[in-house]
Design a protein around this motif. Structure first.
Motif, PDB file in Angstrom:
ATOM      1  N   ASP A  43      35.138 -18.159  -0.046  1.00 28.72           N
ATOM      2  CA  ASP A  43      34.679 -18.804  -1.280  1.00 28.72           C
ATOM      3  C   ASP A  43      34.751 -17.879  -2.489  1.00 28.72           C
ATOM      4  OD1 ASP A  43      32.540 -17.050  -0.933  1.00 28.72           O
ATOM      5  OD2 ASP A  43      31.022 -18.560  -1.447  1.00 28.72           O
ATOM      6  N   GLY A  44      35.354 -16.705  -2.325  1.00 27.86           N
ATOM      7  CA  GLY A  44      35.408 -15.715  -3.389  1.00 27.86           C
ATOM      8  C   GLY A  44      34.467 -14.562  -3.147  1.00 27.86           C
ATOM      9  N   ASN A  45      33.494 -14.764  -2.239  1.00 24.59           N
ATOM     10  CA  ASN A  45      32.531 -13.711  -1.897  1.00 24.59           C
ATOM     11  C   ASN A  45      32.323 -13.556  -0.397  1.00 24.59           C
ATOM     12  OD1 ASN A  45      31.398 -12.800  -4.591  1.00 24.59           O
ATOM     13  ND2 ASN A  45      31.095 -15.012  -4.747  1.00 24.59           N
ATOM     14  N   LYS A  46      32.350 -14.669   0.318  1.00 27.35           N
ATOM     15  CA  LYS A  46      32.073 -14.623   1.754  1.00 27.35           C
ATOM     16  C   LYS A  46      33.017 -15.541   2.522  1.00 27.35           C
ATOM     17  CE  LYS A  46      27.176 -13.332   1.518  1.00 27.35           C
ATOM     18  NZ  LYS A  46      25.811 -13.667   1.951  1.00 27.35           N
ATOM     19  N   ALA A  47      33.235 -15.145   3.795  1.00 27.02           N
ATOM     20  CA  ALA A  47      33.998 -15.975   4.712  1.00 27.02           C
ATOM     21  C   ALA A  47      33.053 -16.886   5.472  1.00 27.02           C
ATOM     22  CB  ALA A  47      34.786 -15.101   5.680  1.00 27.02           C
ATOM     23  N   TRP A  48      33.567 -18.024   5.929  1.00 21.20           N
ATOM     24  CA  TRP A  48      32.747 -19.007   6.618  1.00 21.20           C
ATOM     25  C   TRP A  48      33.592 -19.794   7.615  1.00 21.20           C
ATOM     26  CZ3 TRP A  48      34.677 -23.887   5.957  1.00 21.20           C
ATOM     27  CH2 TRP A  48      35.509 -24.090   4.843  1.00 21.20           C
ATOM     28  N   LYS A  49      32.911 -20.457   8.553  1.00 22.72           N
ATOM     29  CA  LYS A  49      33.581 -21.415   9.419  1.00 22.72           C
ATOM     30  C   LYS A  49      32.680 -22.640   9.549  1.00 22.72           C
ATOM     31  CE  LYS A  49      31.917 -19.615  13.882  1.00 22.72           C
ATOM     32  NZ  LYS A  49      32.331 -19.171  15.236  1.00 22.72           N
ATOM     33  N   HIS A  50      33.293 -23.784   9.815  1.00 21.06           N
ATOM     34  CA  HIS A  50      32.563 -25.051   9.881  1.00 21.06           C
ATOM     35  C   HIS A  50      33.222 -25.955  10.922  1.00 21.06           C
ATOM     36  CE1 HIS A  50      31.422 -29.160   8.647  1.00 21.06           C
ATOM     37  NE2 HIS A  50      30.305 -28.587   8.247  1.00 21.06           N
ATOM     38  N   PRO A  51      32.420 -26.566  11.778  1.00 15.48           N
ATOM     39  CA  PRO A  51      30.976 -26.435  11.946  1.00 15.48           C
ATOM     40  C   PRO A  51      30.569 -25.025  12.391  1.00 15.48           C
ATOM     41  CG  PRO A  51      31.816 -28.389  13.084  1.00 15.48           C
ATOM     42  CD  PRO A  51      33.001 -27.567  12.705  1.00 15.48           C
ATOM     43  N   ALA A  52      29.286 -24.745  12.268  1.00 17.43           N
ATOM     44  CA  ALA A  52      28.786 -23.398  12.556  1.00 17.43           C
ATOM     45  C   ALA A  52      29.071 -22.963  13.981  1.00 17.43           C
ATOM     46  CB  ALA A  52      27.286 -23.330  12.275  1.00 17.43           C
ATOM     47  N   ASP A  53      29.073 -23.923  14.918  1.00 16.62           N
ATOM     48  CA  ASP A  53      29.253 -23.569  16.330  1.00 16.62           C
ATOM     49  C   ASP A  53      30.702 -23.710  16.791  1.00 16.62           C
ATOM     50  OD1 ASP A  53      29.455 -26.306  16.222  1.00 16.62           O
ATOM     51  OD2 ASP A  53      28.017 -26.709  17.831  1.00 16.62           O
ATOM     52  N   SER A  54      31.633 -23.892  15.863  1.00 16.30           N
ATOM     53  CA  SER A  54      33.038 -24.030  16.259  1.00 16.30           C
ATOM     54  C   SER A  54      33.545 -22.719  16.838  1.00 16.30           C
ATOM     55  CB  SER A  54      33.897 -24.440  15.066  1.00 16.30           C
ATOM     56  OG  SER A  54      33.773 -23.518  14.004  1.00 16.30           O
ATOM     57  N   GLY A  55      34.280 -22.801  17.910  1.00 12.12           N
ATOM     58  CA  GLY A  55      34.734 -21.607  18.615  1.00 12.12           C
ATOM     59  C   GLY A  55      36.138 -21.183  18.225  1.00 12.12           C
ATOM     60  N   ILE A  56      36.386 -21.003  16.956  1.00 13.53           N
ATOM     61  CA  ILE A  56      37.717 -20.598  16.527  1.00 13.53           C
ATOM     62  C   ILE A  56      38.016 -19.170  16.987  1.00 13.53           C
ATOM     63  CG2 ILE A  56      37.744 -22.129  14.541  1.00 13.53           C
ATOM     64  CD1 ILE A  56      37.127 -19.750  12.763  1.00 13.53           C
ATOM     65  N   ALA A  57      39.286 -18.920  17.301  1.00  9.90           N
ATOM     66  CA  ALA A  57      39.675 -17.606  17.811  1.00  9.90           C
ATOM     67  C   ALA A  57      39.883 -16.599  16.688  1.00  9.90           C
ATOM     68  CB  ALA A  57      40.953 -17.734  18.636  1.00  9.90           C
ATOM     69  N   GLU A  58      40.178 -17.082  15.485  1.00 17.04           N
ATOM     70  CA  GLU A  58      40.542 -16.185  14.393  1.00 17.04           C
ATOM     71  C   GLU A  58      39.324 -15.612  13.675  1.00 17.04           C
ATOM     72  OE1 GLU A  58      43.460 -18.038  15.989  1.00 17.04           O
ATOM     73  OE2 GLU A  58      42.218 -19.338  14.732  1.00 17.04           O
ATOM     74  N   ASN A  59      39.511 -14.461  13.064  1.00 17.61           N
ATOM     75  CA  ASN A  59      38.513 -13.845  12.203  1.00 17.61           C
ATOM     76  C   ASN A  59      38.642 -14.488  10.819  1.00 17.61           C
ATOM     77  OD1 ASN A  59      37.550 -12.015  10.111  1.00 17.61           O
ATOM     78  ND2 ASN A  59      37.329 -10.474  11.711  1.00 17.61           N
ATOM     79  N   PRO A  60      37.682 -15.312  10.386  1.00 16.18           N
ATOM     80  CA  PRO A  60      37.838 -16.036   9.119  1.00 16.18           C
ATOM     81  C   PRO A  60      37.999 -15.131   7.907  1.00 16.18           C
ATOM     82  CG  PRO A  60      36.113 -17.039  10.433  1.00 16.18           C
ATOM     83  CD  PRO A  60      36.474 -15.753  11.113  1.00 16.18           C
ATOM     84  N   ARG A  61      37.293 -14.018   7.888  1.00 15.71           N
ATOM     85  CA  ARG A  61      37.376 -13.147   6.714  1.00 15.71           C
ATOM     86  C   ARG A  61      38.793 -12.585   6.562  1.00 15.71           C
ATOM     87  NH1 ARG A  61      33.027  -8.745   4.518  1.00 15.71           N
ATOM     88  NH2 ARG A  61      34.409  -7.628   3.082  1.00 15.71           N
ATOM     89  N   PHE A  62      39.442 -12.269   7.668  1.00 14.96           N
ATOM     90  CA  PHE A  62      40.785 -11.740   7.610  1.00 14.96           C
ATOM     91  C   PHE A  62      41.824 -12.834   7.398  1.00 14.96           C
ATOM     92  CE2 PHE A  62      44.819 -10.603   9.473  1.00 14.96           C
ATOM     93  CZ  PHE A  62      45.081  -9.398   8.844  1.00 14.96           C
ATOM     94  N   TRP A  63      41.746 -13.899   8.187  1.00 17.05           N
ATOM     95  CA  TRP A  63      42.791 -14.922   8.182  1.00 17.05           C
ATOM     96  C   TRP A  63      42.692 -15.901   7.016  1.00 17.05           C
ATOM     97  CZ3 TRP A  63      47.270 -14.888  10.515  1.00 17.05           C
ATOM     98  CH2 TRP A  63      47.430 -14.068  11.645  1.00 17.05           C
ATOM     99  N   ALA A  64      41.552 -15.940   6.320  1.00 21.80           N
ATOM    100  CA  ALA A  64      41.417 -16.888   5.211  1.00 21.80           C
ATOM    101  C   ALA A  64      42.498 -16.704   4.155  1.00 21.80           C
ATOM    102  CB  ALA A  64      40.034 -16.758   4.575  1.00 21.80           C
ATOM    103  N   LEU A  65      42.913 -15.453   3.909  1.00 17.08           N
ATOM    104  CA  LEU A  65      43.908 -15.182   2.868  1.00 17.08           C
ATOM    105  C   LEU A  65      45.184 -14.521   3.376  1.00 17.08           C
ATOM    106  CD1 LEU A  65      41.545 -14.070  -0.010  1.00 17.08           C
ATOM    107  CD2 LEU A  65      42.951 -16.131   0.058  1.00 17.08           C
ATOM    108  N   THR A  66      45.202 -14.070   4.622  1.00 16.63           N
ATOM    109  CA  THR A  66      46.394 -13.408   5.139  1.00 16.63           C
ATOM    110  C   THR A  66      47.662 -14.267   4.999  1.00 16.63           C
ATOM    111  OG1 THR A  66      45.238 -11.915   6.631  1.00 16.63           O
ATOM    112  CG2 THR A  66      47.481 -12.496   7.227  1.00 16.63           C
ATOM    113  N   PRO A  67      47.652 -15.537   5.428  1.00 15.85           N
ATOM    114  CA  PRO A  67      48.881 -16.328   5.275  1.00 15.85           C
ATOM    115  C   PRO A  67      49.332 -16.455   3.821  1.00 15.85           C
ATOM    116  CG  PRO A  67      47.382 -17.388   6.802  1.00 15.85           C
ATOM    117  CD  PRO A  67      46.609 -16.285   6.155  1.00 15.85           C
ATOM    118  N   TYR A  68      48.380 -16.584   2.911  1.00  8.68           N
ATOM    119  CA  TYR A  68      48.705 -16.708   1.492  1.00  8.68           C
ATOM    120  C   TYR A  68      49.497 -15.501   1.000  1.00  8.68           C
ATOM    121  CZ  TYR A  68      47.728 -16.450  -3.551  1.00  8.68           C
ATOM    122  OH  TYR A  68      47.831 -16.309  -4.910  1.00  8.68           O
ATOM    123  N   TYR A  69      49.136 -14.309   1.469  1.00  9.89           N
ATOM    124  CA  TYR A  69      49.845 -13.128   1.007  1.00  9.89           C
ATOM    125  C   TYR A  69      51.219 -12.984   1.649  1.00  9.89           C
ATOM    126  CZ  TYR A  69      45.608 -12.119  -1.422  1.00  9.89           C
ATOM    127  OH  TYR A  69      44.533 -12.223  -2.265  1.00  9.89           O
TER     128      TYR A  69
END
Length: 306
Positions: free
Chosen positions: A129-155
């Protein structure tokens, strides 16, 4: 392929935004349409012109900067990049041994905010969101690290434009040949304390004939994956194909290879970039953290995987 995250810091300083109010019709129930005011994120007046002028002036001072500027012009121009609005695309990343993320994502190209939906389960999302990474729903078991992957593809997708900002240090390193094409090499490094991973470096490949990006080499030192002072082995990425959207030239496919110090080795990753479009009508609120999300306070969730 865990890198590019430290470019994020340069965009966190771009907070001089206002909102444009745009009348749009949105459904309020199955039988009616209501006209409402939707706030759209938009740079302050003159922001794009000022940003482009400062970038051009700074890059004109060195050979490496001049080559980068010429590459941005060859890919559609920095002014056009900033003027098109948020970028939407599908990024299908496949490590040839372990797989990887496949998401539809929208990225705010002015302030580097993002929101992803898993291609296999669109109800599962993550973002920045510009300051913090998040995932939704809170209990979703995603394999990726949201803070890293949120912008990696964009770059991956946004090179060379994402390299135009202050704090990035450029150096020319001569020419190199790969698959019959000759490229200028521009090394990209970062000042002390810049971003999450200032020890990262990248060597950008710029075609000597077309000035377009042909690939890059890199190492990763993101602290969510590596202890202080450590980093990944150097890798090589090659860009293939072209697709033009909104006047901007993007790659179609990216392949990653092991790097033996002199040349690429075996392929390790394949990436497809599809469904590209710019979304200037994206509401500003789209990039806020959804209710019911789990917010990442550090560099990783304890149940995340690399």
């Amino acid at each position: 392929m865990k890198y590019f995250y430290n470019f994020l810091v340069f965009f966190l300083s771009l907070g001089l935004f206002n909102c444009e109010l745009k009348k749009e019709k949105v459904p309020s129930d199955p039988d009616s349409i209501t006209s409402v005011e939707i706030a759209l994120a938009k740079p302050a007046p003159g922001w794009i012109t000022g940003r482009v002028q400062k970038s051009q002036e700074r890059l004109s001072r060195t050979k490496a900067g001049q080559l980068l500027w010429k590459s941005m012009e060859a890919h559609g121009s920095l002014a056009n990049w900033y003027s098109n609005g948020p970028l939407y695309f599908r990024f299908t990343y496949k490590n040839l041994k372990t797989g990887g993320p496949d998401t539809f994502q929208t990225v705010d190209t002015w302030a580097a905010r993002s929101r992803h939906q898993l291609a296999s389960k669109p109800a599962i999302e993550y973002g920045w969101d510009g300051n913090k990474a998040w995932k939704h729903p809170a209990d979703s078991g995603i394999a990726e690290n949201p803070r890293f992957w949120a912008l990696t593809p964009y770059y991956f997708v946004g090179v060379p434009f994402v390299l135009a900002d202050e704090g990035i240090q450029l150096a020319y390193e001569g020419e190199i040949t790969f698959e019959g094409n000759t490229y200028h090499q521009v090394r990209v490094t970062f000042g002390n304390g810049i971003g999450d991973a200032p020890d990262d470096f990248y060597v950008l490949y710029l075609d000597t004939k077309t000035s377009r990006v042909g690939g890059l080499r890199y190492v990763v030192s993101y602290p969510g994956f590596y202890a202080k002072g450590e980093h990944s082995e150097e890798k090589h990425m090659a860009y293939y194909g072209n697709q033009t959207v909104g006047g901007i030239v993007f790659p179609k496919t990216i392949k990653s290879f092991a790097w033996d110090g002199n040349k690429p080795g075996d392929q390790t990753v394949n990436i497809n970039i599809t469904d590209l479009s710019f979304k200037p009508g994206t509401p500003d609120a789209y990039f806020t953290i959804p209710e019911g999300s789990r917010v990442m306070e550090g560099y990783d969730f304890e149940d995340s995987k690399q």
